[in-house]
Design a protein around this motif. Structure first.
Motif, PDB file in Angstrom:
ATOM      1  N   GLU A  40       0.825  -1.205   0.000  1.00 15.90           N
ATOM      2  CA  GLU A  40       0.000   0.000   0.000  1.00 15.90           C
ATOM      3  C   GLU A  40       0.865   1.263   0.000  1.00 15.90           C
ATOM      4  O   GLU A  40       0.562   2.214  -0.713  1.00 15.90           O
ATOM      5  CB  GLU A  40      -0.947  -0.002   1.188  1.00 15.90           C
ATOM      6  CG  GLU A  40      -2.020  -1.063   1.068  1.00 15.90           C
ATOM      7  CD  GLU A  40      -2.747  -1.312   2.359  1.00 15.90           C
ATOM      8  OE1 GLU A  40      -2.119  -1.200   3.428  1.00 15.90           O
ATOM      9  OE2 GLU A  40      -3.936  -1.625   2.299  1.00 15.90           O
ATOM     10  N   ALA A  41       1.925   1.285   0.771  1.00 14.38           N
ATOM     11  CA  ALA A  41       2.810   2.450   0.806  1.00 14.38           C
ATOM     12  C   ALA A  41       3.496   2.620  -0.548  1.00 14.38           C
ATOM     13  O   ALA A  41       3.612   3.734  -1.061  1.00 14.38           O
ATOM     14  CB  ALA A  41       3.849   2.307   1.918  1.00 14.38           C
ATOM     15  N   ALA A  42       3.934   1.533  -1.152  1.00 14.77           N
ATOM     16  CA  ALA A  42       4.617   1.591  -2.445  1.00 14.77           C
ATOM     17  C   ALA A  42       3.666   2.026  -3.563  1.00 14.77           C
ATOM     18  O   ALA A  42       4.102   2.598  -4.557  1.00 14.77           O
ATOM     19  CB  ALA A  42       5.232   0.239  -2.773  1.00 14.77           C
TER      20      ALA A  42
ATOM     21  N   THR B 202       6.154  11.293  -5.517  1.00 13.72           N
ATOM     22  CA  THR B 202       5.048  10.766  -4.721  1.00 13.72           C
ATOM     23  C   THR B 202       5.587   9.892  -3.594  1.00 13.72           C
ATOM     24  O   THR B 202       6.735   9.429  -3.638  1.00 13.72           O
ATOM     25  CB  THR B 202       4.077   9.923  -5.566  1.00 13.72           C
ATOM     26  OG1 THR B 202       4.737   8.724  -5.981  1.00 13.72           O
ATOM     27  CG2 THR B 202       3.544  10.686  -6.765  1.00 13.72           C
ATOM     28  N   VAL B 203       4.731   9.644  -2.628  1.00 13.15           N
ATOM     29  CA  VAL B 203       5.092   8.775  -1.508  1.00 13.15           C
ATOM     30  C   VAL B 203       5.479   7.396  -2.032  1.00 13.15           C
ATOM     31  O   VAL B 203       6.487   6.819  -1.631  1.00 13.15           O
ATOM     32  CB  VAL B 203       3.922   8.676  -0.500  1.00 13.15           C
ATOM     33  CG1 VAL B 203       4.161   7.575   0.513  1.00 13.15           C
ATOM     34  CG2 VAL B 203       3.709  10.019   0.199  1.00 13.15           C
ATOM     35  N   GLY B 204       4.708   6.859  -2.964  1.00  9.81           N
ATOM     36  CA  GLY B 204       4.983   5.535  -3.503  1.00  9.81           C
ATOM     37  C   GLY B 204       6.311   5.458  -4.236  1.00  9.81           C
ATOM     38  O   GLY B 204       7.073   4.508  -4.067  1.00  9.81           O
ATOM     39  N   GLN B 205       6.604   6.468  -5.060  1.00 14.52           N
ATOM     40  CA  GLN B 205       7.886   6.492  -5.773  1.00 14.52           C
ATOM     41  C   GLN B 205       9.052   6.536  -4.790  1.00 14.52           C
ATOM     42  O   GLN B 205      10.046   5.830  -4.967  1.00 14.52           O
ATOM     43  CB  GLN B 205       7.956   7.697  -6.707  1.00 14.52           C
ATOM     44  CG  GLN B 205       7.037   7.612  -7.891  1.00 14.52           C
ATOM     45  CD  GLN B 205       6.956   8.932  -8.654  1.00 14.52           C
ATOM     46  OE1 GLN B 205       7.251  10.010  -8.123  1.00 14.52           O
ATOM     47  NE2 GLN B 205       6.521   8.846  -9.904  1.00 14.52           N
ATOM     48  N   ALA B 206       8.928   7.361  -3.777  1.00 13.97           N
ATOM     49  CA  ALA B 206       9.996   7.477  -2.779  1.00 13.97           C
ATOM     50  C   ALA B 206      10.160   6.174  -2.010  1.00 13.97           C
ATOM     51  O   ALA B 206      11.282   5.706  -1.789  1.00 13.97           O
ATOM     52  CB  ALA B 206       9.694   8.628  -1.817  1.00 13.97           C
TER      53      ALA B 206
ATOM     54  N   ILE C 292      11.431   5.693   5.935  1.00 10.98           N
ATOM     55  CA  ILE C 292      10.447   4.647   5.654  1.00 10.98           C
ATOM     56  C   ILE C 292       9.224   4.813   6.551  1.00 10.98           C
ATOM     57  O   ILE C 292       8.083   4.769   6.089  1.00 10.98           O
ATOM     58  CB  ILE C 292      11.066   3.240   5.814  1.00 10.98           C
ATOM     59  CG1 ILE C 292      12.005   2.965   4.642  1.00 10.98           C
ATOM     60  CG2 ILE C 292       9.984   2.169   5.892  1.00 10.98           C
ATOM     61  CD1 ILE C 292      12.776   1.676   4.754  1.00 10.98           C
ATOM     62  N   THR C 293       9.449   5.036   7.826  1.00 14.77           N
ATOM     63  CA  THR C 293       8.351   5.225   8.764  1.00 14.77           C
ATOM     64  C   THR C 293       7.500   6.435   8.382  1.00 14.77           C
ATOM     65  O   THR C 293       6.265   6.373   8.396  1.00 14.77           O
ATOM     66  CB  THR C 293       8.888   5.390  10.203  1.00 14.77           C
ATOM     67  OG1 THR C 293       9.622   4.219  10.543  1.00 14.77           O
ATOM     68  CG2 THR C 293       7.784   5.612  11.205  1.00 14.77           C
ATOM     69  N   GLN C 294       8.157   7.524   8.028  1.00 13.56           N
ATOM     70  CA  GLN C 294       7.433   8.744   7.644  1.00 13.56           C
ATOM     71  C   GLN C 294       6.642   8.544   6.357  1.00 13.56           C
ATOM     72  O   GLN C 294       5.518   9.028   6.222  1.00 13.56           O
ATOM     73  CB  GLN C 294       8.400   9.925   7.497  1.00 13.56           C
ATOM     74  CG  GLN C 294       9.060  10.357   8.779  1.00 13.56           C
ATOM     75  CD  GLN C 294       8.062  10.917   9.790  1.00 13.56           C
ATOM     76  OE1 GLN C 294       7.012  11.434   9.449  1.00 13.56           O
ATOM     77  NE2 GLN C 294       8.399  10.809  11.063  1.00 13.56           N
ATOM     78  N   LEU C 295       7.216   7.822   5.391  1.00 12.33           N
ATOM     79  CA  LEU C 295       6.510   7.553   4.134  1.00 12.33           C
ATOM     80  C   LEU C 295       5.290   6.669   4.371  1.00 12.33           C
ATOM     81  O   LEU C 295       4.234   6.878   3.774  1.00 12.33           O
ATOM     82  CB  LEU C 295       7.446   6.913   3.116  1.00 12.33           C
ATOM     83  CG  LEU C 295       8.496   7.855   2.523  1.00 12.33           C
ATOM     84  CD1 LEU C 295       9.566   7.059   1.788  1.00 12.33           C
ATOM     85  CD2 LEU C 295       7.850   8.880   1.605  1.00 12.33           C
TER      86      LEU C 295
ATOM     87  N   GLY D  39       3.574   6.577   7.085  1.00 11.02           N
ATOM     88  CA  GLY D  39       2.589   7.460   7.716  1.00 11.02           C
ATOM     89  C   GLY D  39       1.909   8.364   6.701  1.00 11.02           C
ATOM     90  O   GLY D  39       0.693   8.564   6.751  1.00 11.02           O
ATOM     91  N   ALA D  40       2.674   8.896   5.759  1.00  9.69           N
ATOM     92  CA  ALA D  40       2.110   9.780   4.733  1.00  9.69           C
ATOM     93  C   ALA D  40       1.205   9.019   3.772  1.00  9.69           C
ATOM     94  O   ALA D  40       0.246   9.583   3.239  1.00  9.69           O
ATOM     95  CB  ALA D  40       3.232  10.475   3.971  1.00  9.69           C
ATOM     96  N   ALA D  41       1.488   7.738   3.555  1.00 16.59           N
ATOM     97  CA  ALA D  41       0.609   6.926   2.707  1.00 16.59           C
ATOM     98  C   ALA D  41      -0.754   6.773   3.362  1.00 16.59           C
ATOM     99  O   ALA D  41      -1.783   6.715   2.688  1.00 16.59           O
ATOM    100  CB  ALA D  41       1.240   5.553   2.461  1.00 16.59           C
ATOM    101  N   GLU D  42      -0.758   6.748   4.671  1.00 14.13           N
ATOM    102  CA  GLU D  42      -2.002   6.603   5.431  1.00 14.13           C
ATOM    103  C   GLU D  42      -2.703   7.937   5.636  1.00 14.13           C
ATOM    104  O   GLU D  42      -3.919   8.019   5.625  1.00 14.13           O
ATOM    105  CB  GLU D  42      -1.693   5.972   6.788  1.00 14.13           C
ATOM    106  CG  GLU D  42      -2.896   5.726   7.644  1.00 14.13           C
ATOM    107  CD  GLU D  42      -2.546   5.081   8.974  1.00 14.13           C
ATOM    108  OE1 GLU D  42      -3.403   5.109   9.854  1.00 14.13           O
ATOM    109  OE2 GLU D  42      -1.438   4.570   9.131  1.00 14.13           O
TER     110      GLU D  42
END
Length: 92
Positions: free
Chosen positions: A10-12, A35-39, A62-65, A67-70
């Motif tokens: 989901e994050a990716a 984007t969050v996924g690209q990063a 990774i943790t921040q990304l 969180g941002a995906a959510e």
């Protein structure tokens, strides 16, 4: 209520825009990360050995990304964590 944890998939797959677009050079090619996924894909697809020196910054990004995906309101923190990691790794 327990917060929902995003899975790696989901994050990716997240298309949540970051607050900045990063252009990094990797193997002679410029890669744009906006984007969050690209990063998330970029920093998780490279070998863990390559990030060993920056493990704490890598883990935080990774943790921040995730969180941002959510929650898109966390993109500022995710962008800042990425910027710090990329600067230290001399990718920017």
């Amino acid at each position: 209520m327990t917060p929902v944890q995003f899975t790696t998939i989901e994050a990716a797959a997240s298309e949540t825009p970051l607050r900045a677009t990063f252009r990094v050079k990797l193997n002679g090619e410029t890669v744009s990360i906006g984007t969050v996924g690209q990063a998330y894909k970029f920093i998780t697809n490279l070998s863990s050995i390559e990030w060993m020196e920056f493990r704490t910054l890598h883990d935080k990004a990774i943790t921040q990304l995730e969180g941002a995906a959510e929650n898109a309101m966390l993109t500022v923190q995710a962008t800042n964590a990425l910027r710090t990691l990329f600067v230290r790794a001399k990718l920017l």
